[in-house]
Scaffold this motif. Structure first.
Motif, PDB file in Angstrom:
ATOM      1  N   SER A 182       6.308  11.760 -16.256  1.00 22.96           N
ATOM      2  CA  SER A 182       5.305  10.707 -16.400  1.00 22.96           C
ATOM      3  C   SER A 182       5.542   9.641 -15.318  1.00 22.96           C
ATOM      4  O   SER A 182       6.666   9.472 -14.849  1.00 22.96           O
ATOM      5  CB  SER A 182       5.400  10.085 -17.787  1.00 22.96           C
ATOM      6  N   PRO A 183       4.489   8.939 -14.915  1.00 22.91           N
ATOM      7  CA  PRO A 183       4.645   7.986 -13.811  1.00 22.91           C
ATOM      8  C   PRO A 183       5.526   6.794 -14.192  1.00 22.91           C
ATOM      9  O   PRO A 183       5.577   6.399 -15.363  1.00 22.91           O
ATOM     10  CB  PRO A 183       3.216   7.534 -13.537  1.00 22.91           C
ATOM     11  N   ILE A 184       6.216   6.251 -13.204  1.00 22.12           N
ATOM     12  CA  ILE A 184       7.078   5.088 -13.421  1.00 22.12           C
ATOM     13  C   ILE A 184       6.211   3.864 -13.762  1.00 22.12           C
ATOM     14  O   ILE A 184       6.526   3.099 -14.659  1.00 22.12           O
ATOM     15  CB  ILE A 184       7.929   4.817 -12.139  1.00 22.12           C
ATOM     16  N   VAL A 185       5.117   3.696 -13.022  1.00 21.99           N
ATOM     17  CA  VAL A 185       4.181   2.590 -13.289  1.00 21.99           C
ATOM     18  C   VAL A 185       2.822   3.221 -13.595  1.00 21.99           C
ATOM     19  O   VAL A 185       2.445   4.219 -12.962  1.00 21.99           O
ATOM     20  CB  VAL A 185       4.073   1.648 -12.058  1.00 21.99           C
ATOM     21  N   ASP A 186       2.115   2.669 -14.582  1.00 17.30           N
ATOM     22  CA  ASP A 186       0.794   3.165 -14.974  1.00 17.30           C
ATOM     23  C   ASP A 186      -0.098   3.367 -13.722  1.00 17.30           C
ATOM     24  O   ASP A 186      -0.347   2.408 -12.985  1.00 17.30           O
ATOM     25  CB  ASP A 186       0.185   2.109 -15.928  1.00 17.30           C
ATOM     26  N   PRO A 187      -0.549   4.625 -13.488  1.00 15.37           N
ATOM     27  CA  PRO A 187      -1.326   4.897 -12.260  1.00 15.37           C
ATOM     28  C   PRO A 187      -2.579   4.039 -12.120  1.00 15.37           C
ATOM     29  O   PRO A 187      -3.047   3.799 -10.998  1.00 15.37           O
ATOM     30  CB  PRO A 187      -1.720   6.371 -12.405  1.00 15.37           C
ATOM     31  N   SER A 188      -3.125   3.554 -13.247  1.00 17.63           N
ATOM     32  CA  SER A 188      -4.345   2.746 -13.159  1.00 17.63           C
ATOM     33  C   SER A 188      -4.059   1.394 -12.484  1.00 17.63           C
ATOM     34  O   SER A 188      -4.988   0.663 -12.143  1.00 17.63           O
ATOM     35  CB  SER A 188      -4.944   2.533 -14.550  1.00 17.63           C
ATOM     36  N   ARG A 189      -2.788   1.062 -12.295  1.00 15.54           N
ATOM     37  CA  ARG A 189      -2.463  -0.201 -11.622  1.00 15.54           C
ATOM     38  C   ARG A 189      -2.505  -0.075 -10.102  1.00 15.54           C
ATOM     39  O   ARG A 189      -2.294  -1.040  -9.386  1.00 15.54           O
ATOM     40  CB  ARG A 189      -1.093  -0.713 -12.077  1.00 15.54           C
ATOM     41  N   PHE A 190      -2.736   1.175  -9.624  1.00  9.65           N
ATOM     42  CA  PHE A 190      -2.799   1.396  -8.175  1.00  9.65           C
ATOM     43  C   PHE A 190      -4.222   1.785  -7.738  1.00  9.65           C
ATOM     44  O   PHE A 190      -4.950   2.427  -8.502  1.00  9.65           O
ATOM     45  CB  PHE A 190      -1.837   2.508  -7.750  1.00  9.65           C
ATOM     46  N   LYS A 191      -4.569   1.413  -6.507  1.00  6.17           N
ATOM     47  CA  LYS A 191      -5.857   1.840  -5.939  1.00  6.17           C
ATOM     48  C   LYS A 191      -5.710   3.288  -5.461  1.00  6.17           C
ATOM     49  O   LYS A 191      -4.597   3.835  -5.479  1.00  6.17           O
ATOM     50  CB  LYS A 191      -6.213   0.934  -4.750  1.00  6.17           C
ATOM     51  N   MET A 230       5.577   4.841   6.651  1.00  3.31           N
ATOM     52  CA  MET A 230       5.764   3.655   5.759  1.00  3.31           C
ATOM     53  C   MET A 230       5.391   4.040   4.320  1.00  3.31           C
ATOM     54  O   MET A 230       4.321   4.595   4.097  1.00  3.31           O
ATOM     55  CB  MET A 230       4.858   2.529   6.277  1.00  3.31           C
ATOM     56  N   PRO A 231       6.258   3.771   3.344  1.00  3.71           N
ATOM     57  CA  PRO A 231       5.929   4.149   1.960  1.00  3.71           C
ATOM     58  C   PRO A 231       4.764   3.328   1.393  1.00  3.71           C
ATOM     59  O   PRO A 231       4.522   2.203   1.832  1.00  3.71           O
ATOM     60  CB  PRO A 231       7.227   3.848   1.201  1.00  3.71           C
ATOM     61  N   SER A 232       4.055   3.905   0.409  1.00  3.53           N
ATOM     62  CA  SER A 232       2.994   3.161  -0.278  1.00  3.53           C
ATOM     63  C   SER A 232       3.641   2.300  -1.375  1.00  3.53           C
ATOM     64  O   SER A 232       4.829   2.456  -1.669  1.00  3.53           O
ATOM     65  CB  SER A 232       2.013   4.141  -0.919  1.00  3.53           C
ATOM     66  N   CYS A 233       2.847   1.457  -2.009  1.00  3.62           N
ATOM     67  CA  CYS A 233       3.368   0.623  -3.104  1.00  3.62           C
ATOM     68  C   CYS A 233       3.882   1.518  -4.246  1.00  3.62           C
ATOM     69  O   CYS A 233       4.908   1.235  -4.861  1.00  3.62           O
ATOM     70  CB  CYS A 233       2.276  -0.316  -3.627  1.00  3.62           C
ATOM     71  N   LYS A 234       3.145   2.619  -4.501  1.00  3.63           N
ATOM     72  CA  LYS A 234       3.547   3.548  -5.561  1.00  3.63           C
ATOM     73  C   LYS A 234       4.911   4.160  -5.225  1.00  3.63           C
ATOM     74  O   LYS A 234       5.779   4.281  -6.096  1.00  3.63           O
ATOM     75  CB  LYS A 234       2.485   4.644  -5.679  1.00  3.63           C
ATOM     76  N   ASP A 235       5.113   4.546  -3.951  1.00  3.76           N
ATOM     77  CA  ASP A 235       6.413   5.091  -3.528  1.00  3.76           C
ATOM     78  C   ASP A 235       7.518   4.058  -3.761  1.00  3.76           C
ATOM     79  O   ASP A 235       8.627   4.399  -4.174  1.00  3.76           O
ATOM     80  CB  ASP A 235       6.418   5.439  -2.021  1.00  3.76           C
ATOM     81  N   ILE A 236       7.200   2.809  -3.469  1.00  7.99           N
ATOM     82  CA  ILE A 236       8.202   1.734  -3.642  1.00  7.99           C
ATOM     83  C   ILE A 236       8.658   1.691  -5.099  1.00  7.99           C
ATOM     84  O   ILE A 236       9.856   1.655  -5.396  1.00  7.99           O
ATOM     85  CB  ILE A 236       7.608   0.360  -3.200  1.00  7.99           C
ATOM     86  N   THR A 237       7.692   1.742  -6.040  1.00  5.85           N
ATOM     87  CA  THR A 237       8.063   1.648  -7.462  1.00  5.85           C
ATOM     88  C   THR A 237       8.824   2.892  -7.934  1.00  5.85           C
ATOM     89  O   THR A 237       9.631   2.791  -8.854  1.00  5.85           O
ATOM     90  CB  THR A 237       6.816   1.451  -8.367  1.00  5.85           C
ATOM     91  N   ASN A 238       8.595   4.032  -7.285  1.00  5.38           N
ATOM     92  CA  ASN A 238       9.278   5.261  -7.709  1.00  5.38           C
ATOM     93  C   ASN A 238      10.736   5.319  -7.267  1.00  5.38           C
ATOM     94  O   ASN A 238      11.506   6.112  -7.803  1.00  5.38           O
ATOM     95  CB  ASN A 238       8.549   6.497  -7.154  1.00  5.38           C
ATOM     96  N   HIS A 239      11.086   4.516  -6.264  1.00  7.46           N
ATOM     97  CA  HIS A 239      12.443   4.651  -5.702  1.00  7.46           C
ATOM     98  C   HIS A 239      13.222   3.339  -5.704  1.00  7.46           C
ATOM     99  O   HIS A 239      14.169   3.180  -4.935  1.00  7.46           O
ATOM    100  CB  HIS A 239      12.355   5.230  -4.286  1.00  7.46           C
ATOM    101  N   THR A 240      12.819   2.392  -6.550  1.00  7.37           N
ATOM    102  CA  THR A 240      13.456   1.066  -6.509  1.00  7.37           C
ATOM    103  C   THR A 240      14.951   1.121  -6.838  1.00  7.37           C
ATOM    104  O   THR A 240      15.753   0.436  -6.201  1.00  7.37           O
ATOM    105  CB  THR A 240      12.747   0.099  -7.499  1.00  7.37           C
TER     106      THR A 240
END
Lengths: 203, 84
Positions: free
Chosen positions: A104-113, B1-11
């Protein structure tokens, strides 16, 4: 965790094998609290003491065969982890690593564009120290209840790393997981707590 | 360059310094430019320190009496094992 009065493993192990009373007292004093702490993370408070006692017997019985591939402390905690996991299995509760590593995603995917950048960025917590954060009403209880909802092996990872300060290498030996799985377990556990804090502060 | 989502996955990898240097540079550059991710990383760091300050973080106290009892019980068990 510092154990200042405890002799080195090289001195302690022969004394334990010789059934030296002082060495028994020293090792129980140094590690019993940590063992109960880890057992609690895996099996819960009700039977954690029992698991620690059972682990001590297993430790002392297996000590003559200890190959010193890790420190005595890491080896003891590994026995606690295995004893606790088999206790869970015995009670038909699972310790499924797959569940704990769930995709499951670390952060809710709906929070990203669509381009994977923030659509709903993190809110300001208005606190930059643990004391400031913990002064918020019931935040400590919120963290505690979130910890209790984590899969046992994630709770064990966070207990060993962020509470007892073990290295990632030792944690992986204790929990018998690969280094990459150990990192995933820890990050998932921490992220769940971060998310719970954010939700609590929104109220 | 990582995306914001990548940043949260590897903090955690970044904060625990388990990230290879080439990946670390991209991560660090992203944090220089993105206030939201900088906040996310700072908040995870604060979360980690806060976890260490909660009541759950303290191993249970073991009294001298308990230590002696456990130690004595173990010595007896091991003496029994030695005799068998």
């Amino acid at each position: 965790m510092a154990t200042p009065s405890l002799p080195s493993d090289e001195i302690l192990i022969p004394k334990l094998l010789a059934r030296d009373e002082l060495a028994y007292n020293q090792i129980v004093s140094a590690y019993h609290g940590l063992m109960v702490h880890l057992a609690r993370a895996i099996v819960g408070s009700a039977i954690a003491d029992e698991v620690a006692q059972e682990s001590w017997v297993a430790v002392l019985r297996a000590l003559p065969k200890f190959e010193r591939r890790s420190s005595l402390k890491t080896w003891i905690l590994r026995i606690v982890s295995n004893t606790a996991k088999s206790r869970l299995r015995h009670e038909s509760r699972t310790v499924n690593l797959g569940d704990a590593l769930e995709d499951s995603p670390i952060v809710d995917p709906s929070r990203f564009k669509a381009n994977a950048h923030w659509a709903t960025p993190p809110m300001n917590w208005h606190a930059d120290t643990p004391d400031a954060l913990l002064s918020r009403t019931e935040l400590s209880e919120c963290i505690s209840s979130t910890l209790s909802l984590l899969p046992p092996v994630q709770r064990a990872a966070i207990t060993l790393r962020d509470m007892q300060g073990l290295s990632m290498e030792d944690i992986c030996k204790v929990l018998e997981v690969s280094e990459s799985n150990g990192r995933v377990l820890l990050h998932r556990a921490r992220s769940r707590i971060q998310q719970a804090i954010e939700e609590h502060l929104k109220r | 360059m990582p995306s914001c989502k990548d940043i949260t996955n590897h903090t955690s990898e970044y904060l625990d310094r388990h990230m290879p240097w080439h990946k670390r540079i991209g991560y660090w550059l992203h944090l220089l430019m993105c206030v939201h991710c900088k906040r996310y990383v700072d908040q995870l760091k604060l979360t980690i320190s806060t976890i260490g300050r909660t009541q759950d973080a303290t191993p249970p106290d073991v009294s001298d009496e308990q230590i002696k009892d456990i130690s004595k019980c173990l010595q007896e068990q091991m003496a029994k094992t030695d005799r068998e």
